[in-house]
Every structure is written in C-alpha cells, then in structure tokens.
Motif scaffolding. Structure first.
Motif, PDB file in Angstrom:
ATOM      1  N   GLY A  27       0.821  -1.215   0.000  1.00  0.00           N
ATOM      2  CA  GLY A  27       0.000   0.000   0.000  1.00  0.00           C
ATOM      3  C   GLY A  27       0.853   1.262   0.000  1.00  0.00           C
ATOM      4  O   GLY A  27       2.034   1.234   0.352  1.00  0.00           O
ATOM      5  N   GLY A  28       0.239   2.355  -0.417  1.00  0.00           N
ATOM      6  CA  GLY A  28       0.866   3.669  -0.289  1.00  0.00           C
ATOM      7  C   GLY A  28       2.032   3.957  -1.210  1.00  0.00           C
ATOM      8  O   GLY A  28       2.813   4.857  -0.947  1.00  0.00           O
ATOM      9  N   VAL A  29       2.138   3.200  -2.314  1.00  0.00           N
ATOM     10  CA  VAL A  29       3.283   3.406  -3.210  1.00  0.00           C
ATOM     11  C   VAL A  29       3.000   4.407  -4.334  1.00  0.00           C
ATOM     12  O   VAL A  29       3.899   4.763  -5.094  1.00  0.00           O
ATOM     13  CB  VAL A  29       3.780   2.068  -3.820  1.00  0.00           C
ATOM     14  CG1 VAL A  29       4.250   1.115  -2.740  1.00  0.00           C
ATOM     15  CG2 VAL A  29       2.684   1.428  -4.656  1.00  0.00           C
ATOM     16  N   GLY A  30       1.726   4.843  -4.439  1.00  0.00           N
ATOM     17  CA  GLY A  30       1.383   5.849  -5.449  1.00  0.00           C
ATOM     18  C   GLY A  30       0.471   5.356  -6.566  1.00  0.00           C
ATOM     19  O   GLY A  30       0.359   6.008  -7.599  1.00  0.00           O
ATOM     20  N   LYS A  31      -0.206   4.230  -6.341  1.00  0.00           N
ATOM     21  CA  LYS A  31      -1.128   3.699  -7.371  1.00  0.00           C
ATOM     22  C   LYS A  31      -2.177   4.716  -7.788  1.00  0.00           C
ATOM     23  O   LYS A  31      -2.409   4.926  -8.967  1.00  0.00           O
ATOM     24  CB  LYS A  31      -1.909   2.487  -6.843  1.00  0.00           C
ATOM     25  CG  LYS A  31      -1.151   1.240  -6.654  1.00  0.00           C
ATOM     26  CD  LYS A  31      -2.052   0.146  -6.080  1.00  0.00           C
ATOM     27  CE  LYS A  31      -2.570   0.453  -4.690  1.00  0.00           C
ATOM     28  NZ  LYS A  31      -1.552   0.648  -3.666  1.00  0.00           N
ATOM     29  N   SER A  32      -2.836   5.313  -6.803  1.00  0.00           N
ATOM     30  CA  SER A  32      -3.956   6.207  -7.124  1.00  0.00           C
ATOM     31  C   SER A  32      -3.468   7.404  -7.924  1.00  0.00           C
ATOM     32  O   SER A  32      -4.114   7.830  -8.880  1.00  0.00           O
ATOM     33  CB  SER A  32      -4.654   6.666  -5.849  1.00  0.00           C
ATOM     34  OG  SER A  32      -5.162   5.540  -5.173  1.00  0.00           O
ATOM     35  N   LEU A  33      -2.324   7.905  -7.516  1.00  0.00           N
ATOM     36  CA  LEU A  33      -1.741   9.045  -8.218  1.00  0.00           C
ATOM     37  C   LEU A  33      -1.359   8.659  -9.650  1.00  0.00           C
ATOM     38  O   LEU A  33      -1.640   9.386 -10.608  1.00  0.00           O
ATOM     39  CB  LEU A  33      -0.512   9.489  -7.432  1.00  0.00           C
ATOM     40  CG  LEU A  33      -0.026  10.913  -7.582  1.00  0.00           C
ATOM     41  CD1 LEU A  33      -1.128  11.917  -7.333  1.00  0.00           C
ATOM     42  CD2 LEU A  33       1.120  11.158  -6.591  1.00  0.00           C
ATOM     43  N   ASP A  55     -10.891   0.808  -5.041  1.00  0.00           N
ATOM     44  CA  ASP A  55     -10.344   0.643  -3.699  1.00  0.00           C
ATOM     45  C   ASP A  55     -11.457   0.865  -2.665  1.00  0.00           C
ATOM     46  O   ASP A  55     -11.932   1.980  -2.489  1.00  0.00           O
ATOM     47  CB  ASP A  55      -9.203   1.647  -3.488  1.00  0.00           C
ATOM     48  CG  ASP A  55      -8.411   1.324  -2.241  1.00  0.00           C
ATOM     49  OD1 ASP A  55      -8.947   0.638  -1.357  1.00  0.00           O
ATOM     50  OD2 ASP A  55      -7.257   1.767  -2.151  1.00  0.00           O
ATOM     51  N   ASN A 184       8.259   4.410  -8.358  1.00  0.00           N
ATOM     52  CA  ASN A 184       7.771   5.738  -7.936  1.00  0.00           C
ATOM     53  C   ASN A 184       8.479   6.231  -6.673  1.00  0.00           C
ATOM     54  O   ASN A 184       9.004   5.440  -5.895  1.00  0.00           O
ATOM     55  CB  ASN A 184       6.256   5.652  -7.702  1.00  0.00           C
ATOM     56  CG  ASN A 184       5.645   7.012  -7.428  1.00  0.00           C
ATOM     57  OD1 ASN A 184       6.126   8.046  -7.900  1.00  0.00           O
ATOM     58  ND2 ASN A 184       4.572   7.022  -6.636  1.00  0.00           N
ATOM     59  N   MET A 185       8.458   7.538  -6.512  1.00  0.00           N
ATOM     60  CA  MET A 185       9.028   8.231  -5.336  1.00  0.00           C
ATOM     61  C   MET A 185      10.516   7.931  -5.209  1.00  0.00           C
ATOM     62  O   MET A 185      11.048   7.744  -4.116  1.00  0.00           O
ATOM     63  CB  MET A 185       8.276   7.855  -4.052  1.00  0.00           C
ATOM     64  CG  MET A 185       6.847   8.339  -4.056  1.00  0.00           C
ATOM     65  SD  MET A 185       6.085   8.309  -2.437  1.00  0.00           S
ATOM     66  CE  MET A 185       4.999   6.908  -2.584  1.00  0.00           C
ATOM     67  N   PRO A 209      10.497  10.543  -9.905  1.00  0.00           N
ATOM     68  CA  PRO A 209      11.164  10.982  -8.682  1.00  0.00           C
ATOM     69  C   PRO A 209      10.172  11.365  -7.594  1.00  0.00           C
ATOM     70  O   PRO A 209       9.009  11.665  -7.888  1.00  0.00           O
ATOM     71  CB  PRO A 209      11.943  12.221  -9.145  1.00  0.00           C
ATOM     72  CG  PRO A 209      11.253  12.693 -10.367  1.00  0.00           C
ATOM     73  CD  PRO A 209      10.601  11.501 -11.003  1.00  0.00           C
ATOM     74  N   ASP A 211       8.464  13.950  -5.620  1.00  0.00           N
ATOM     75  CA  ASP A 211       8.204  15.292  -6.106  1.00  0.00           C
ATOM     76  C   ASP A 211       7.398  16.072  -5.056  1.00  0.00           C
ATOM     77  O   ASP A 211       6.205  15.840  -4.882  1.00  0.00           O
ATOM     78  CB  ASP A 211       7.423  15.159  -7.426  1.00  0.00           C
ATOM     79  CG  ASP A 211       7.052  16.497  -8.031  1.00  0.00           C
ATOM     80  OD1 ASP A 211       7.373  17.538  -7.429  1.00  0.00           O
ATOM     81  OD2 ASP A 211       6.436  16.491  -9.110  1.00  0.00           O
TER      82      ASP A 211
HETATM   83  N1  LIG Z   1       6.235  10.740  -6.860  1.00  0.00           N
HETATM   84  C1  LIG Z   1       5.692  11.214  -5.740  1.00  0.00           C
HETATM   85  N2  LIG Z   1       6.187  12.310  -5.129  1.00  0.00           N
HETATM   86  C2  LIG Z   1       5.667  12.793  -3.987  1.00  0.00           C
HETATM   87  N3  LIG Z   1       4.597  12.246  -3.359  1.00  0.00           N
HETATM   88  C3  LIG Z   1       4.052  11.157  -3.907  1.00  0.00           C
HETATM   89  C4  LIG Z   1       4.551  10.585  -5.126  1.00  0.00           C
HETATM   90  N4  LIG Z   1       3.794   9.490  -5.417  1.00  0.00           N
HETATM   91  C5  LIG Z   1       2.878   9.400  -4.441  1.00  0.00           C
HETATM   92  N5  LIG Z   1       3.006  10.383  -3.530  1.00  0.00           N
HETATM   93  C6  LIG Z   1       2.207  10.583  -2.313  1.00  0.00           C
HETATM   94  O1  LIG Z   1       2.239   9.377  -1.570  1.00  0.00           O
HETATM   95  C7  LIG Z   1       0.993   9.112  -0.947  1.00  0.00           C
HETATM   96  C8  LIG Z   1       0.447   7.765  -1.405  1.00  0.00           C
HETATM   97  O2  LIG Z   1       0.054   7.855  -2.776  1.00  0.00           O
HETATM   98  P1  LIG Z   1      -1.262   7.104  -3.297  1.00  0.00           P
HETATM   99  O3  LIG Z   1      -2.415   7.379  -2.439  1.00  0.00           O
HETATM  100  O4  LIG Z   1      -1.379   7.390  -4.753  1.00  0.00           O
HETATM  101  O5  LIG Z   1      -0.764   5.597  -3.070  1.00  0.00           O
HETATM  102  P2  LIG Z   1      -1.616   4.248  -3.191  1.00  0.00           P
HETATM  103  O6  LIG Z   1      -0.643   3.204  -3.616  1.00  0.00           O
HETATM  104  O7  LIG Z   1      -2.795   4.474  -4.050  1.00  0.00           O
HETATM  105  O8  LIG Z   1      -2.068   4.023  -1.697  1.00  0.00           O
HETATM  106  P3  LIG Z   1      -3.146   2.921  -1.196  1.00  0.00           P
HETATM  107  O9  LIG Z   1      -2.424   1.619  -1.211  1.00  0.00           O
HETATM  108  O10 LIG Z   1      -3.524   3.387   0.157  1.00  0.00           O
HETATM  109  O11 LIG Z   1      -4.293   2.954  -2.172  1.00  0.00           O
HETATM  110  C9  LIG Z   1       0.081  10.273  -1.316  1.00  0.00           C
HETATM  111  O12 LIG Z   1       0.106  11.230  -0.279  1.00  0.00           O
HETATM  112  C10 LIG Z   1       0.724  10.823  -2.573  1.00  0.00           C
HETATM  113  O13 LIG Z   1       0.448  12.173  -2.780  1.00  0.00           O
END
Ligand SMILES: Nc1ncnc2c1ncn2[C@@H]1O[C@H](COP(=O)(O)OP(=O)(O)OP(=O)(O)O)[C@@H](O)[C@H]1O
Ligand SMILES: [Mg+2]
Length: 240
Positions: A27-33, A55, A184-185, A209, A211
């Motif tokens: 979780g939390g790796v940036g999928k939604s973004l 989700d 990501n990140m 990166p 960001d």
């Molecule tokens: N490249 C990036 N740079 C800076 N912040 C980022 C980056 N990618 C993601 N984030 C931040 O990291 C957090 C997690 O991103 P996100 O919600 O997209 O992850 P997720 O994988 O969808 O989480 P979940 O598993 O809970 O659904 C958010 O606060 C998002 O803004």
C-alpha cells in the motif's frame, strides 16, 4: 451454477479496447496518483478514457480529480459522470465516504454488481485504481474482466519490490499480461528495481522521482499534469 452477472460483465466491457489495472504489492506506493494521472494523460491526448476507483477501504481518485457533485446517472444501469474529460466511476458512490462499510463477500458482491451495472461508452482505455496487494478484489477482477492487463507500481525499497515479485509471479502463473513496472518516489540513482524487474522478464516502464510539488496539486488535475510526475507519466502513457 455460474453467476449470470459474469457474462453481463464481459458484455459491458466488450467495447473497451484496453483495461489497465494499476496495482501494487504494498500500500501507499502511489497507485492512485499514477492511475489518475495516466487516465488524465490519455484523455488529454484525445483518447476516450475512463477511470474506475476500485479501492473499497481508501478510495482517493475523487480527491485527486477534485470531484465535487458529479454523480452517476441511473438509466437501465449506471452511466458514469464525465470528470475532467474522463468517464469516472468509484466505489465511493457505494460507500458514501464511510470507512470500510463492507466486508468479505459483501465487497466481492458490490464489486461484481458495480461491474455489471456500469454502462461505459466505447473507450480506448479504462484505467482501474486497485486496492493494494493480492486480495479478493484482484482475484475477482482477474476472473471477471476479460483482457485485463496489470501495470505494477512500486517504490525503490526492497520491501516494496519483494511484494511485487509475489504479485507478478501470481499474474504470470495465471497468464495475465503485465504491461510493466513503474518505480515511484525515487530518491537515489540506484538501478536495483530496474535490474530486478528485467531479470523477471518484465518491462521496466520508467521511474518517477519523489516530487514535493505533488501535495499542492491534489484536486487540481491541470497542475498535476504539469508536475514532474505528470510529465513522466506522459512518457509512460506513450509507451503503452
Ligand atoms: N512521486 C511522488 N512524489 C511525492 N509524493 C508522492 C509521489 N507518489 C505518491 N506520492 C504521495 O504518496 C501518498 C500515497 O500515494 P497514493 O495514495 O497514490 O498511493 P496508493 O498506492 O494508491 O495508496 P493505497 O495503497 O492506500 O491505495 C500520497 O500522499 C501521494 O500524494
Ligand atoms: Mg490508492
């Protein structure tokens, strides 16, 4: 007996050219973004695109898109509203913002129901924002969605990549196509994730990166597309 809704689902999705599930091991790796920015990029370049937030526990694409009062319309099914040029659907419309309203079989049922009733137009791309990990929703979708392809998001951490290996092995075993891995990140120059991805026989789609501008573009899709992340995802969308 087979659930009659499964054939309805294939019929509903028949006219969508590609269905890309943005998923991850952790979780939390940036999928939604990534899912939201990818769908916005497709729409921006003139493709017919949709975004489906699957989700249950932490839907967040509506926040990224800045959805206000757009709602699906009921007409022999559910017609997704158009948000920022995207046909948009989310489980948020089912859970009305409550925390974890459904459990186990209920979740599965709601997912199947929503897939069966949603009336998408002919689309070039439907992007699915998936819950993290290999849960029931992933297994349901593999079973129910013909031609589903997975795009896997990870961070640079080995802890995240270990869970990617599990997910990718499962997908390979089930013969589900994996379009590639996005790192990501990223904060260092390490090629570790790229190397390991390629060793797995999977395409490395690119790195994004960390960001710090991202936080200020939540709810502002145009700004999001202009960030470094937005530009990287544009390149990735062109390679798909
Ligand atoms: N490249 C990036 N740079 C800076 N912040 C980022 C980056 N990618 C993601 N984030 C931040 O990291 C957090 C997690 O991103 P996100 O919600 O997209 O992850 P997720 O994988 O969808 O989480 P979940 O598993 O809970 O659904 C958010 O606060 C998002 O803004
Ligand atoms: Mg998410």
């Amino acid at each position: 007996m087979a659930d009659p809704r499964t054939s309805i689902i294939s019929e509903r999705l028949r006219r969508i050219r590609r269905i890309i599930a943005v998923s991850s091991g952790k979780g939390g790796v940036g999928k939604s973004l990534v899912a939201t920015t990818l769908a916005l990029n497709f729409a921006k370049k003139g493709c017919k695109a949709g975004l489906f937030d699957l989700d249950f526990t932490s839907p967040s694409t509506h926040l990224l898109l800045g959805v206000t009062d757009e709602q699906p319309r009921e007409e022999k099914g559910l017609i997704p509203p158009i948000v920022q040029g995207l046909e948009y659907m989310s489980l948020i419309y089912y859970s009305s913002g409550q925390a974890a309203p459904l459990r186990g079989a209920d979740t599965s049922n709601a997912l199947i129901e929503l897939l069966a009733v949603t009336l998408w137009n002919d689309l070039d791309f439907l992007v699915l924002d998936m819950p993290p990990g290999i849960g029931d929703a992933v297994l349901d979708l593999i079973r129910l969605v013909p031609r589903i392809e997975f795009l896997v998001v990870t961070t640079s951490s080995q802890l995240a990549f270990e869970t990617v290996k599990k997910l990718v092995s499962l997908l390979q075993e089930l013969k589900v196509p994996v379009v590639g891995v996005v790192e990501n990140m990223k904060m260092t120059e390490s090629r570790n994730v790229q190397r390991q991805t390629e060793a797995f026989g999977i395409k490395f789609l690119g790195e994004i990166p960390y960001d710090p501008e991202i936080e200020g573009s939540i709810g502002k899709p145009d700004k999001l597309l202009g960030t470094v992340l937005g530009k990287k995802i544009k390149e990735i969308s062109q390679s798909l």
